[in-house]
Structure formats: structure tokens, C-alpha cells
Design a protein around this motif. Structure first.
Motif, short mmCIF file in Angstrom:
data_model
loop_
_atom_site.label_atom_id
_atom_site.label_comp_id
_atom_site.label_asym_id
_atom_site.label_seq_id
_atom_site.Cartn_x
_atom_site.Cartn_y
_atom_site.Cartn_z
N ILE A 17 0.89 -1.13 -0.06
CA ILE A 17 0.00 -0.24 -0.13
C ILE A 17 0.83 1.26 -0.03
N GLU A 18 1.62 1.35 1.06
CA GLU A 18 2.57 2.53 1.17
C GLU A 18 3.43 2.78 -0.07
N ARG A 19 4.10 1.63 -0.66
CA ARG A 19 4.94 1.70 -1.96
C ARG A 19 4.10 2.00 -3.17
N SER A 20 3.11 1.92 -3.08
CA SER A 20 2.28 2.17 -4.29
C SER A 20 2.13 3.66 -4.82
N TYR A 21 2.36 4.53 -3.70
CA TYR A 21 2.33 5.79 -3.96
C TYR A 21 3.52 6.24 -4.55
N GLU A 22 4.60 5.46 -4.55
CA GLU A 22 5.84 5.43 -5.08
C GLU A 22 5.89 5.25 -6.70
N LYS A 23 5.58 3.84 -6.88
CA LYS A 23 5.43 3.13 -8.09
C LYS A 23 4.42 2.36 -8.02
N PRO A 24 3.92 1.68 -9.24
CA PRO A 24 2.71 0.78 -9.18
C PRO A 24 3.26 -0.58 -8.79
N VAL A 25 2.42 -1.35 -8.13
CA VAL A 25 2.82 -2.59 -7.51
C VAL A 25 1.90 -3.67 -7.98
#
Length: 273
Positions: A17-25
Motif C-alpha cells: 500500500i505505502e510503496r504504491s504511492y511511489e510506483k505501481p505494485v
């Protein structure tokens, strides 16, 4: 280049969830006993080496709560997470080409595509030797990637190094359906490029044959097929049945479903039999 990680209940919020604000997951819900999961895994692992996304792998047997929360009913089930929002991706195994389309819809570009763009830009600016050097380096690092091989063969075809292009295409086998058809197309174009470079002879059909070859290179396939068919009608033995073989090569370029292929395949059959 992206990252491939294993995720569980404790790390899902942070790593997905948090990393999806940086790049798609892309969340790959899988099971170790699942055959299709094992088929999909190497394709996803390959793509994460090319595209800047996170591949988060979730074993549903170890994390049944996550599978239930996100509505996983069959595996493999791949969810797409962007800016904290989880959306449906696909269930089952998709071919690599469709997976690339999915990544393109997420505005992701392959590092290989970017490298190839640089190579073609250099070539268009007249820096052919620099472009070749960059391409050779790319091939060295991706020698078993059929997509890179096809692009490299096309490049060498464009710069007139036909033997190099032909040699690159040799390893691509018929069972590699996604790549074999474009490989056949490039082989056909090599045939016509080679024919165009050969000196003219004294046979009465030589000029017509050269005109037909030039029509192919100009992508005027209807005119080329008309002329080759006329040659077959006049002299089947000309150039060791070269006109018929040329028509078959054009069919490879156009594909079996193209209207010209269907029409001229019938006309060729009538002439021959």
C-alpha cells in the motif's frame, strides 16, 4: 528496473500500500502447488527486470487472511495497486505481450524499449557505428531475449547487414509462437533486400522480377503479387521457382488472414494446378 519481494500479512501495508504511492505494485497471489502459478512466475520475474514496478508475491496458503480480504478465489490472481488503491488485474496466465500491454497502461516503459529508442535515434542522426555499438552491448546482456533479438535483426536489416540479421534469427523456433511469426516476416524481407541488391541478368523476366521486388520494399504488396503471379504463369522455372517462393514470402509478411493473402493464394493455386 523494479523490485521483486515476498509479502505477508505483517508487511503488506508497508510494502504494497505505502510503496504504491511511489510506483505501481503488482500483487501476485499464488500457491506453491499451483501449476499455472509456476508458469506465470518467470514471466513476471523477467518483466520486473525491465520495468520500474514492485512485484509483491503473496503465498495464499501462508496468508489466507490476505487472500480473503482481496477476494482471491483462484490462483494465480494478480492485483494492481496504485496510490493505495487495489484494483483487479487478471486471473490465470497471460502471454507476455498482454502483460506488457498492462504495464504500458500503467505508463511504464521497459528499459529495453528506452535503450532501443536511443539506438534508433543515434542511427537516424547518422551515428550508425555508435548505434551498432550500443546494440551489441544490449545483445550481450540480453542474448536470450527474443524481443531484443528481433529488434536487433530489424536494425541490421535496415542498415543492410543482411547476414548478421539472418544469423540472429536462426535460434527462434516455431514453438515460440509470439516471436516466430515476426521472425518469418524479417526473413522474408531479408530475401527481398538480397534480391534487390543482386545485379540484373539477361533473362526477359529479370526487369519484371526486379520491379516486383522493389514494390515489396515499397510495401506495394498488391502490385508485387500481381507481377510475381504473372511470372509464375509465364515461366515456373524462372529463378528456380523464385516468383512462387517470393509470393509465399509476401504471404508470410502479410499473414494468413490478410485479404491479399487469401486472394492471391487462391490465384496462385489456380495457376499451378
Amino acid at each position: 528496473m523494479g523490485a521483486s519481494i515476498s509479502v505477508d500479512h505483517d508487511s503488506f501495508a508497508t510494502e504494497v500500500i505505502e510503496r504504491s504511492y511511489e510506483k505501481p505494485v503488482l500483487v501476485d497471489f499464488f500457491a506453491t502447488w499451483c501449476g499455472p502459478c509456476q508458469m506465470l512466475k518467470p514471466i513476471l520475474e523477467k518483466l520486473v527486470q525491465e520495468y520500474d514496478f514492485v512485484l509483491a508475491k503473496v503465498d495464499i496458503d501462508q496468508n489466507p487472511d490476505l487472500a480473503q480480504t482481496y477476494g482471491v478465489q483462484g490462483v494465480p490472481d494478480v492485483k494492481v495497486v496504485v496510490d493505495g488503491q487495489v484494483s483487479e488485474g487478471f486471473v490465470g496466465v497471460l502471454p507476455e505481450s498482454q502483460l506488457r500491454q498492462l504495464l504500458a497502461q500503467l505508463n511504464l516503459k521497459s528499459v529495453l524499449d528506452e535503450a532501443l529508442e536511443t539506438i534508433y535515434t543515434e542511427a537516424s542522426l547518422g551515428n550508425v557505428e555508435k548505434a551498432k555499438s550500443l546494440l551489441e552491448d544490449l545483445l550481450q546482456h540480453h542474448s536470450k531475449n527474443p524481443g531484443v533479438i528481433l529488434e536487433a535483426a530489424n536494425f541490421y536489416l535496415e542498415v543492410g547487414e543482411l547476414e548478421t540479421a539472418e544469423k540472429l534469427l536462426e535460434p527462434i523456433q516455431e514453438y515460440e509462437k509470439e516471436y516466430f511469426v515476426p521472425a518469418k516476416t524479417l526473413k522474408a524481407l531479408i530475401l527481398f533486400k538480397r534480391s534487390a541488391s543482386q545485379p540484373g541478368g539477361n533473362h526477359e523476366l529479370d526487369q519484371q522480377f526486379r520491379q516486383a521486388v522493389q514494390a515489396v520494399l515499397e510495401e506495394n504488396y498488391k502490385l508485387a503479387l500481381q507481377q510475381f503471379l504473372a511470372i509464375v504463369s509465364q515461366d515456373r522455372r524462372y529463378k528456380d521457382d523464385g516468383a512462387r517462393k517470393a509470393m509465399l514470402a509476401i504471404f508470410d509478411i502479410l499473414g494468413d488472414d490478410h485479404p491479399l493473402t487469401k486472394d492471391y493464394r487462391k490465384q496462385l493455386t489456380r495457376v499451378l494446378y
